[in-house]
Design a protein around this motif. Sequence first.
Motif, mmCIF file in Angstrom:
data_model
loop_
_atom_site.group_PDB
_atom_site.id
_atom_site.type_symbol
_atom_site.label_atom_id
_atom_site.label_comp_id
_atom_site.label_asym_id
_atom_site.label_seq_id
_atom_site.Cartn_x
_atom_site.Cartn_y
_atom_site.Cartn_z
ATOM 1 N N GLU A 295 -8.842 3.201 7.228
ATOM 2 C CA GLU A 295 -9.386 2.627 7.240
ATOM 3 C C GLU A 295 -9.978 2.172 8.521
ATOM 4 O O GLU A 295 -9.535 1.975 9.744
ATOM 5 C CB GLU A 295 -8.477 1.016 7.173
ATOM 6 C CG GLU A 295 -9.288 -0.562 6.839
ATOM 7 C CD GLU A 295 -8.775 -1.739 6.323
ATOM 8 O OE1 GLU A 295 -7.288 -1.043 6.082
ATOM 9 O OE2 GLU A 295 -9.122 -2.006 6.621
ATOM 10 N N TRP B 245 -1.985 5.259 6.293
ATOM 11 C CA TRP B 245 -1.936 4.725 4.715
ATOM 12 C C TRP B 245 -0.269 5.216 4.359
ATOM 13 O O TRP B 245 -0.104 5.017 3.144
ATOM 14 C CB TRP B 245 -2.530 4.054 3.437
ATOM 15 C CG TRP B 245 -3.808 3.577 3.799
ATOM 16 C CD1 TRP B 245 -5.116 3.369 3.792
ATOM 17 C CD2 TRP B 245 -3.536 2.217 3.951
ATOM 18 N NE1 TRP B 245 -5.373 2.407 4.412
ATOM 19 C CE2 TRP B 245 -5.154 1.182 4.057
ATOM 20 C CE3 TRP B 245 -2.473 1.121 3.644
ATOM 21 C CZ2 TRP B 245 -5.333 0.209 4.861
ATOM 22 C CZ3 TRP B 245 -3.184 -0.217 4.421
ATOM 23 C CH2 TRP B 245 -4.502 -0.617 4.284
ATOM 24 N N LYS C 152 -8.907 0.355 -6.454
ATOM 25 C CA LYS C 152 -9.533 -0.425 -5.212
ATOM 26 C C LYS C 152 -10.202 1.095 -5.030
ATOM 27 O O LYS C 152 -10.474 1.839 -5.147
ATOM 28 C CB LYS C 152 -8.366 -0.756 -4.915
ATOM 29 C CG LYS C 152 -8.051 0.380 -3.636
ATOM 30 C CD LYS C 152 -7.250 -0.302 -2.643
ATOM 31 C CE LYS C 152 -6.438 1.302 -1.518
ATOM 32 N NZ LYS C 152 -5.135 0.322 -0.606
ATOM 33 N N HIS C 153 -11.595 0.073 -4.340
ATOM 34 C CA HIS C 153 -11.950 -1.015 -3.939
ATOM 35 C C HIS C 153 -13.077 -1.227 -4.922
ATOM 36 O O HIS C 153 -14.380 -0.569 -4.559
ATOM 37 C CB HIS C 153 -12.259 -1.166 -2.491
ATOM 38 C CG HIS C 153 -10.793 -0.926 -1.488
ATOM 39 N ND1 HIS C 153 -10.673 0.724 -0.921
ATOM 40 C CD2 HIS C 153 -10.064 -2.394 -1.095
ATOM 41 C CE1 HIS C 153 -9.513 0.483 -0.215
ATOM 42 N NE2 HIS C 153 -9.362 -0.744 -0.821
ATOM 43 N N PHE D 288 -14.730 -5.230 0.320
ATOM 44 C CA PHE D 288 -15.127 -5.913 2.029
ATOM 45 C C PHE D 288 -16.472 -5.634 1.213
ATOM 46 O O PHE D 288 -17.172 -7.019 1.532
ATOM 47 C CB PHE D 288 -15.069 -5.469 2.976
ATOM 48 C CG PHE D 288 -13.523 -5.640 3.192
ATOM 49 C CD1 PHE D 288 -12.757 -4.400 3.483
ATOM 50 C CD2 PHE D 288 -12.707 -6.868 2.769
ATOM 51 C CE1 PHE D 288 -11.522 -4.345 3.176
ATOM 52 C CE2 PHE D 288 -11.674 -6.830 3.439
ATOM 53 C CZ PHE D 288 -10.654 -5.864 4.062
ATOM 54 N N MET E 101 -5.859 -12.648 -1.521
ATOM 55 C CA MET E 101 -5.098 -12.555 -0.359
ATOM 56 C C MET E 101 -5.834 -12.825 1.268
ATOM 57 O O MET E 101 -6.531 -12.461 1.723
ATOM 58 C CB MET E 101 -5.689 -10.677 -0.757
ATOM 59 C CG MET E 101 -4.379 -9.617 0.257
ATOM 60 S SD MET E 101 -5.286 -8.193 0.698
ATOM 61 C CE MET E 101 -4.503 -7.469 -0.553
ATOM 62 N N ARG F 249 -12.215 6.231 5.501
ATOM 63 C CA ARG F 249 -11.402 5.987 4.240
ATOM 64 C C ARG F 249 -11.816 7.076 3.603
ATOM 65 O O ARG F 249 -11.602 6.688 2.429
ATOM 66 C CB ARG F 249 -12.079 4.624 3.815
ATOM 67 C CG ARG F 249 -11.293 3.389 4.782
ATOM 68 C CD ARG F 249 -11.372 2.244 4.272
ATOM 69 N NE ARG F 249 -9.917 2.313 2.942
ATOM 70 C CZ ARG F 249 -9.056 0.660 2.806
ATOM 71 N NH1 ARG F 249 -9.827 -0.742 3.163
ATOM 72 N NH2 ARG F 249 -8.116 1.141 2.533
ATOM 73 N N ASP G 20 1.211 -1.426 -0.038
ATOM 74 C CA ASP G 20 -0.180 0.074 -0.295
ATOM 75 C C ASP G 20 0.879 1.586 0.134
ATOM 76 O O ASP G 20 1.402 1.762 0.822
ATOM 77 C CB ASP G 20 -0.993 -0.181 1.383
ATOM 78 C CG ASP G 20 -1.777 -1.076 1.605
ATOM 79 O OD1 ASP G 20 -1.738 -2.173 1.750
ATOM 80 O OD2 ASP G 20 -2.791 -1.099 0.381
ATOM 81 N N ASP H 293 -9.390 -8.281 -1.597
ATOM 82 C CA ASP H 293 -9.144 -7.235 -0.348
ATOM 83 C C ASP H 293 -8.365 -8.487 0.883
ATOM 84 O O ASP H 293 -9.082 -9.665 0.614
ATOM 85 C CB ASP H 293 -10.328 -6.028 -0.114
ATOM 86 C CG ASP H 293 -9.646 -4.775 1.155
ATOM 87 O OD1 ASP H 293 -10.008 -3.907 0.766
ATOM 88 O OD2 ASP H 293 -8.285 -5.533 1.184
HETATM 89 C C1 GLC Z 1 -6.817 -2.829 3.922
HETATM 90 C C2 GLC Z 1 -7.029 -2.566 3.077
HETATM 91 C C3 GLC Z 1 -6.558 -2.145 1.678
HETATM 92 C C4 GLC Z 1 -5.537 -2.692 1.300
HETATM 93 C C5 GLC Z 1 -5.209 -3.439 1.863
HETATM 94 C C6 GLC Z 1 -3.767 -5.110 2.706
HETATM 95 O O1 GLC Z 1 -7.804 -3.865 4.381
HETATM 96 O O2 GLC Z 1 -8.757 -2.572 2.661
HETATM 97 O O3 GLC Z 1 -6.984 -0.913 0.566
HETATM 98 O O4 GLC Z 1 -5.001 -2.091 -0.019
HETATM 99 O O5 GLC Z 1 -5.469 -4.184 2.426
HETATM 100 O O6 GLC Z 1 -2.959 -3.885 2.978
#
Ligand code: GLC
Length: 708
Positions: free
Chosen positions: A460, A400, A184-185, A231, A295, A145, A87, A263
């Motif tokens: 987040e 972030w 995203k997202h 999500f 992921m 966010r 990120d 995500d």
């Molecule tokens: C997080 C976020 C997403 C991010 C991902 C990886 O929960 O929602 O924006 O890219 O996980 O870190």
Amino acid sequence: MTDVQLKELLAEMSLGEKIEQMIQFHGGFYGDVKLITGPGHDYSVKPDQQWRIGTVLGEAGYEHLKKLQDGFMEKQPHHIPSIFMADVIHGYKTIYPVPLGQGASFDPELTKELAGATAKEASAAGLHVTFSPMCDLSRDARWGRCMEGTGEDPWLNARFAEATVLGYQGDGIEKQGNIAACVKHFAAYGAATAGKDYSGVELCERTLLDDYLPSYEAAVKAGAPLVMSAFNTINRIPCSTNKWLMRKILREKMGFDGVVISDYGAVQETVVHSASYDKADAAAKALRAGLDIDMMSDCYLSYLEEQAKESEELRQLIDESCLRVLELKNKLGLFDNPIRGSKELEEAYFYCDAHKELSVRAARESATLLKNDGLLPISKNSKIAVVGKLATSTNIVGSWAIFAEADKTVTFADAIKSRYPETEVFVYPYDEADEKMLSGCKACDVVIACIGEEDFKTGESKSISDVTLCPEHQALFNAVYGVNQNVLSLLYAGRPLAIPMLAEKSKAILDAWYPGTFGNIGICELIFGDANPCGRVPMSFPHTTGQLPMHYSAFTTGRPVENWTGYVPFASNYMDVTNVALYPFGFGLSYSEFTYSPVELSADTLQKDGKITATVTVTNKGTRDGKELVQLYIRDVKGSVIRPCRELKGLTKPFIKAGESVTVSFDITEDMLRFHNEDMEFVAEPGEFMVWIGGSSLTQNGVNFRLI
Ligand code: GLC
């Protein structure tokens, strides 16, 4: 590798090896953390299997990633390199204003520059992909966010989304110095009900298509090779297992043929959503929805192979997904150059002068002057009191900024002393007013109150139920205001806060958003007049939380209230607060004064395949040279479905010398007028339109025309 070679590689791979390419682990699997207690303690990871996983999340640094990649190349049976993704949202080491602050610049070209500089640093550190741009439209400041997006307007968000992709990817994602973007997202995560993160999204299809999807589509069309599933749910189906959204809309309608990654843990969360019976069901549904990389869940890892052994359909889908992952690795050039970056490049780019200057410039262009009763610019000979913990806080770079280094961040107090050493400044870096602070403020010409929210309060999982400026900062403001009414409220925030009290009492309000590593230097230059503010509101400031969600491009309703001056019974308004924003979209002040001539049209009818040109003359009547954000709004007066009261369709930001004028023209064409009509066709409907050109979404400087 050629397409044939890629297919040959795929054919050599076992079913299990293909599935391993469709998984992303975070770095915890590669550290010294024991798997039984580490991030995947409940994952059934086979010995050394982590070295066969297709992609890695959240690790960076040239030497670290080189070591990791060496492990993959050695232990992956076909020596397939991994992809390193992280990120990197608004800078890697040099942090730039948060995206909402960049949105306030209304300058996508600047954002493209910032993304390009970010890519230089991130790729020097060995990264291949960034999970950015975050394209989520947001109209509810309760959602933490909203700081990650560029605001409430579909057209503006789309311009920033495409600029960000182009900035990251430059002349090719396979080249050193560039990184691949991940959109995203997907989709409409910013419409979370009541602004509560991760909650459901209840949108009609037309609002989804007309308002929320344009920014994702612009990023896809700009060439982003990855999209991340969100999500939330759409039509009450989680995005990660939503075939309509991921195949019909993303792949067929938008033409996306790249990699879809979920995500974090979103595939297994479909079980919790109660839309999948178990992880095996979640895995099959996600695969059928076209999700290529799982992921940080073990649905694909532990529950796909057994099913696929019994199903030709699943094996076919696994081949398609795995091939897309291999094609991405090929586009990134990883089969030839698996290692990106170097120590020398890190040293050359991290915090380099060019990036420092960019950070200062971006903060100058983003900061938004909301009020100024003549207090700004402050004379350098003034005696100044600076109050509030935020004055010396390094928590002003925004969420972030995971690779940022706090000791590199220039606080406001540092900036003012280093940039204006001759100015007498007294800093009281705490939030509770005491005798010392108050007597100091009383003795000064001006007080700068550093208030708002530290940056760990947005981002987040940082939704709040009340966006009013916190009581502590209201109390701090009132205490200093009690001894000195020349107060500049210097806001640090990742969302539009409700600040009616500041609006009433402050002599000036400058919203710095989160200006980044060196941004406070630019903020000081604005305050002392060495730069002229030109930021504008990208997301409406409410009077109260109760007005949320809100945005300027609303519908009239059947009982509109024009120019609300008080409650109107049996009409669409509140009994206790106005319908309009405290500070509306597109609004912002500068040290100049701009006036507009009436809008002139080259014709009052527009042919379907023609264009008309709308022209104004903008004059700087002030004494300071400055930039004005000239905004073009259009309204479709009648439609087969209801149409917004106005929509931003163009902008430009000319620099106009004091006393001079510039002529600004916008071409209007039929494609700008299209929307999803009653039959869900994306068309423009003949009829009457209004066009306005002015300095905010409130402009009444307009004329009408007809589409025939
Ligand atoms: C997080 C976020 C997403 C991010 C991902 C990886 O929960 O929602 O924006 O890219 O996980 O870190």
